[in-house]
Design a protein around this motif. Structure first.
Motif, PDB file in Angstrom:
ATOM      1  N   UNK A   1       3.147   5.971  -2.842  1.00  0.00           N
ATOM      2  CA  UNK A   1       4.302   6.775  -3.249  1.00  0.00           C
ATOM      3  C   UNK A   1       4.363   6.887  -4.773  1.00  0.00           C
ATOM      4  N   UNK A   2       4.112   5.770  -5.458  1.00  0.00           N
ATOM      5  CA  UNK A   2       4.151   5.794  -6.924  1.00  0.00           C
ATOM      6  C   UNK A   2       3.090   6.724  -7.479  1.00  0.00           C
ATOM      7  N   UNK A   3       1.894   6.684  -6.871  1.00  0.00           N
ATOM      8  CA  UNK A   3       0.802   7.525  -7.384  1.00  0.00           C
ATOM      9  C   UNK A   3       1.098   9.006  -7.198  1.00  0.00           C
ATOM     10  N   UNK A   4       1.659   9.339  -6.021  1.00  0.00           N
ATOM     11  CA  UNK A   4       1.998  10.743  -5.753  1.00  0.00           C
ATOM     12  C   UNK A   4       2.985  11.245  -6.816  1.00  0.00           C
TER      13      UNK A   4
ATOM     14  N   UNK B   1       6.431   1.825 -16.472  1.00  0.00           N
ATOM     15  CA  UNK B   1       5.737   3.101 -16.635  1.00  0.00           C
ATOM     16  C   UNK B   1       4.614   3.141 -15.614  1.00  0.00           C
ATOM     17  N   UNK B   2       4.432   4.287 -14.959  1.00  0.00           N
ATOM     18  CA  UNK B   2       3.262   4.486 -14.095  1.00  0.00           C
ATOM     19  C   UNK B   2       2.622   5.788 -14.558  1.00  0.00           C
ATOM     20  N   UNK B   3       1.387   5.726 -15.064  1.00  0.00           N
ATOM     21  CA  UNK B   3       0.753   6.908 -15.643  1.00  0.00           C
ATOM     22  C   UNK B   3       1.636   7.442 -16.765  1.00  0.00           C
ATOM     23  N   UNK B   4       1.930   8.754 -16.700  1.00  0.00           N
ATOM     24  CA  UNK B   4       2.776   9.332 -17.758  1.00  0.00           C
ATOM     25  C   UNK B   4       4.254   9.286 -17.414  1.00  0.00           C
ATOM     26  N   UNK B   5       4.608   8.716 -16.265  1.00  0.00           N
ATOM     27  CA  UNK B   5       6.011   8.694 -15.852  1.00  0.00           C
ATOM     28  C   UNK B   5       6.674   7.379 -16.254  1.00  0.00           C
ATOM     29  N   UNK B   6       7.914   7.500 -16.719  1.00  0.00           N
ATOM     30  CA  UNK B   6       8.725   6.290 -16.891  1.00  0.00           C
ATOM     31  C   UNK B   6       9.148   5.833 -15.494  1.00  0.00           C
ATOM     32  N   UNK B   7       9.478   4.576 -15.369  1.00  0.00           N
ATOM     33  CA  UNK B   7       9.878   4.047 -14.054  1.00  0.00           C
ATOM     34  C   UNK B   7      11.157   3.224 -14.192  1.00  0.00           C
ATOM     35  N   UNK B   8      12.131   3.515 -13.325  1.00  0.00           N
ATOM     36  CA  UNK B   8      13.336   2.666 -13.251  1.00  0.00           C
ATOM     37  C   UNK B   8      13.563   2.292 -11.792  1.00  0.00           C
ATOM     38  N   UNK B   9      13.539   1.001 -11.508  1.00  0.00           N
ATOM     39  CA  UNK B   9      13.800   0.510 -10.155  1.00  0.00           C
ATOM     40  C   UNK B   9      15.198  -0.084 -10.105  1.00  0.00           C
ATOM     41  N   UNK B  10      16.065   0.554  -9.333  1.00  0.00           N
ATOM     42  CA  UNK B  10      17.449   0.067  -9.227  1.00  0.00           C
ATOM     43  C   UNK B  10      17.558  -0.924  -8.077  1.00  0.00           C
ATOM     44  N   UNK B  11      18.538  -1.834  -8.142  1.00  0.00           N
ATOM     45  CA  UNK B  11      18.738  -2.760  -7.034  1.00  0.00           C
ATOM     46  C   UNK B  11      19.199  -2.023  -5.770  1.00  0.00           C
ATOM     47  N   UNK B  12      19.051  -2.698  -4.605  1.00  0.00           N
ATOM     48  CA  UNK B  12      19.285  -2.026  -3.325  1.00  0.00           C
ATOM     49  C   UNK B  12      20.726  -1.951  -2.865  1.00  0.00           C
ATOM     50  N   UNK B  13      21.530  -2.943  -3.222  1.00  0.00           N
ATOM     51  CA  UNK B  13      22.919  -2.902  -2.753  1.00  0.00           C
ATOM     52  C   UNK B  13      23.603  -1.647  -3.290  1.00  0.00           C
ATOM     53  N   UNK B  14      24.294  -0.893  -2.428  1.00  0.00           N
ATOM     54  CA  UNK B  14      24.764   0.440  -2.833  1.00  0.00           C
ATOM     55  C   UNK B  14      25.666   0.479  -4.065  1.00  0.00           C
TER      56      UNK B  14
ATOM     57  N   UNK C   1       0.831  -1.211   0.000  1.00  0.00           N
ATOM     58  CA  UNK C   1       0.000   0.000   0.000  1.00  0.00           C
ATOM     59  C   UNK C   1       0.859   1.253   0.000  1.00  0.00           C
ATOM     60  N   UNK C   2       1.881   1.262   0.866  1.00  0.00           N
ATOM     61  CA  UNK C   2       2.758   2.444   0.958  1.00  0.00           C
ATOM     62  C   UNK C   2       3.505   2.654  -0.359  1.00  0.00           C
TER      63      UNK C   2
ATOM     64  N   UNK D   1       3.271  -3.009 -11.290  1.00  0.00           N
ATOM     65  CA  UNK D   1       2.404  -3.789 -12.175  1.00  0.00           C
ATOM     66  C   UNK D   1       0.937  -3.457 -11.947  1.00  0.00           C
ATOM     67  N   UNK D   2       0.603  -3.165 -10.680  1.00  0.00           N
ATOM     68  CA  UNK D   2      -0.799  -2.838 -10.355  1.00  0.00           C
ATOM     69  C   UNK D   2      -1.198  -1.498 -10.986  1.00  0.00           C
ATOM     70  N   UNK D   3      -0.262  -0.528 -10.965  1.00  0.00           N
ATOM     71  CA  UNK D   3      -0.606   0.824 -11.409  1.00  0.00           C
ATOM     72  C   UNK D   3      -0.198   1.106 -12.852  1.00  0.00           C
ATOM     73  N   UNK D   4       0.651   0.294 -13.419  1.00  0.00           N
ATOM     74  CA  UNK D   4       1.141   0.580 -14.774  1.00  0.00           C
ATOM     75  C   UNK D   4       1.658  -0.675 -15.429  1.00  0.00           C
ATOM     76  N   UNK D   5       2.808  -0.558 -16.055  1.00  0.00           N
ATOM     77  CA  UNK D   5       3.417  -1.740 -16.685  1.00  0.00           C
ATOM     78  C   UNK D   5       4.847  -1.879 -16.207  1.00  0.00           C
ATOM     79  N   UNK D   6       5.314  -3.123 -16.182  1.00  0.00           N
ATOM     80  CA  UNK D   6       6.668  -3.351 -15.673  1.00  0.00           C
ATOM     81  C   UNK D   6       7.370  -4.468 -16.418  1.00  0.00           C
ATOM     82  N   UNK D   7       8.651  -4.239 -16.664  1.00  0.00           N
ATOM     83  CA  UNK D   7       9.535  -5.326 -17.084  1.00  0.00           C
ATOM     84  C   UNK D   7      10.520  -5.512 -15.950  1.00  0.00           C
ATOM     85  N   UNK D   8      10.580  -6.675 -15.422  1.00  0.00           N
ATOM     86  CA  UNK D   8      11.590  -6.928 -14.385  1.00  0.00           C
ATOM     87  C   UNK D   8      12.647  -7.816 -15.018  1.00  0.00           C
ATOM     88  N   UNK D   9      13.839  -7.335 -15.008  1.00  0.00           N
ATOM     89  CA  UNK D   9      14.903  -8.067 -15.696  1.00  0.00           C
ATOM     90  C   UNK D   9      15.918  -8.606 -14.718  1.00  0.00           C
ATOM     91  N   UNK D  10      16.413  -9.781 -15.037  1.00  0.00           N
ATOM     92  CA  UNK D  10      17.660 -10.212 -14.418  1.00  0.00           C
ATOM     93  C   UNK D  10      18.713  -9.949 -15.471  1.00  0.00           C
TER      94      UNK D  10
END
Ligand code: AMP
Ligand code: MG
Length: 420
Positions: free
Chosen positions: A251-254, A303-316, A246-247, A281-290
């Motif tokens: 955040x994505x919607x905001x 993509x979420x709405x009109x925004x592109x989306x890039x999710x980076x891995x967590x390790x610094x 939910x959180x 995936x719930x709010x837009x489209x996603x490709x999750x790659x290895x």
């Protein structure tokens, strides 16, 4: 596999396995370049991206002028390239910013750097190469004088009608100076792109707050905000978001309501604490790659709405390396920059590589310049959690998949100075 068939709670989920080249190609082909522009003064244009070609409407210099402090001389034909002492009467004085009167044949005028060559003059002699008479009325020279010495001709730098700066150029100090040199006072640049960010992980604590067992300081927040700021993006930072669907969706919607791009770190693996994937995936489209690379295997793009989306891995280290290799060229293309691709050079390794590995590796190295060619030394700890390696390193050496080699191998090198 369709989205419905994917079990998010299962670590064995099949995701596309891509090479770094395939992932980068896909990303770059998906970029929507910013179209809105704004007019900025030269002082406000540093690192902004030009939205139109800039032509010069003048010649620079606009007149033949002296390259030296010295004497402009109207040489007679018989005085050209002759050896022996020559004498010239001084009949004028031309400081920069003034125009002198025409010189009679065989006469000289005191002239200063940048001052217009007077009519009739056909060469300039440096003040160090002549002697002024005691009464100050004439000069004596003792070396052969040729035509057009020390004269900077009209249009030597820039000619009227030429393009001096091209659309898509990210403006550096020298570009702004060049625009000023042809009298352009304002530039049409692309609007800054707005990038919304948040950071996933219940374990994350802000520097300055107390740290309890099992918690870590959020370093990615500082890496990502600094990287984006350095690229000239406007950053909207929502800070830490709990590992909760939910959180994450909130955040994505905001951010989707007013950002060109949303970026996150962490939560893009497929453990049950990783909520970025199902939220996007719930709010837009996603490709999750290895991605067949190390550091930084998982990368999410969508993509979420009109925004592109890039999710980076967590390790610094993974966060920074995937940002530099993928997000940086993506963002630069989005900003309207023509030369958006990362540049590599070649370096020689100072280490062997005995064990072939299936993933392409981006190794933190420091260059040893004590011999030519320079060679790359390996940081001893190459874990994706070892952020010190990024601080120690000058750059990344790219080790091709499944390769082995001995010291002295020449490989692609990404300079951190060039990327950061
Ligand atoms: P994740 O991709 O969420 O599984 O995280 C992978 C690793 O990166 C874990 O050890 C996290 O604690 C660490 N990590 C995730 N986000 C951050 C962050 N913002 N700052 C520092 N380390 C992080
Ligand atoms: Mg996490």
């Amino acid at each position: 596999m369709s989205k419905q068939e994917i079990d998010y709670s299962c670590d064995q989920v099949q995701q596309p396995m891509l090479s770094t080249d395939e992932a980068l190609k896909f990303l770059l082909n998906s970029v929507s370049t910013v179209t809105k522009t704004q007019t900025k003064s030269l002082d406000e244009s540093l690192y902004r991206v030009l939205a139109q070609d800039i032509y010069s409407t003048i010649n620079v210099p606009g007149f033949d002028n002296s390259a030296m402090d010295g004497y402009a001389i109207a040489l007679k034909p018989e005085q050209i390239n002759v050896s022996g002492v020559l004498n010239f009467k001084i009949t004028g004085r031309i400081p920069a910013g003034s125009t002198g009167s025409a010189l009679a044949s065989g006469c000289a005028a005191r002239i200063f750097t940048g001052a217009p060559i007077p009519q009739g003059a056909n060469t300039v002699i440096m003040q160090e190469e002549c002697k002024v008479s005691d009464n100050g009325n004439s000069i004596e020279t003792w070396r052969p004088l040729s035509l057009n010495d020390n004269i900077r001709p009209l249009g030597n730098d820039i000619q009227t009608g030429t393009i001096i700066l091209k659309k898509g150029k990210q403006l550096k100090p020298q570009d702004i100076a060049l625009a000023a040199s042809v009298g352009v006072a304002e530039l049409e640049v692309f609007k800054k792109i707005k990038v919304g960010v948040f950071f996933t992980g219940n374990e994350l604590i802000e520097p300055g707050d107390p740290l309890n067992n099992g918690e870590i300081f959020n370093s990615n927040r500082y890496a990502l905000v600094a990287l984006l700021t350095q690229l000239g993006c406007e950053v909207v930072n929502l800070g830490n978001i709990k590992d909760d669907l939910g959180a994450t969706c909130n955040a994505l919607e905001v951010l989707a309501s007013d950002c060109d791009l949303i970026m996150t770190t962490g939560g893009v693996s497929v453990g049950e604490e990783d909520h970025v994937k199902p939220a996007v995936e719930k709010l837009g489209q996603l490709n999750l790659w290895r991605i067949k690379m190390k550091p930084g295997k998982p990368l999410a793009f969508g993509r979420v709405g009109n925004s592109a989306f890039i999710g980076l891995p967590g390790n610094p280290v993974s966060t920074m390396v995937t940002f530099l290799l993928f997000a940086r060229p993506f963002i630069k293309k989005m900003q309207g920059i023509s030369h958006y691709k990362n540049q590599t050079t070649q370096v020689q390794t100072n280490f062997d590589w005995h064990r072939p590995r299936p993933r392409r590796e981006f190794i933190r190295v420091r260059l040893d310049h004590t011999a030519i060619p320079a060679s790359a030394n390996l940081y001893p700890k190459q874990g994706s959690d070892v952020l010190s390696s990024m601080v120690w390193a000058d750059g990344l050496v790219e080790i091709p998949e499944n390769s082995t080699f001995s010291k002295g191998k020449v490989l692609n090198y990404y300079s951190l100075n060039g990327l950061l």
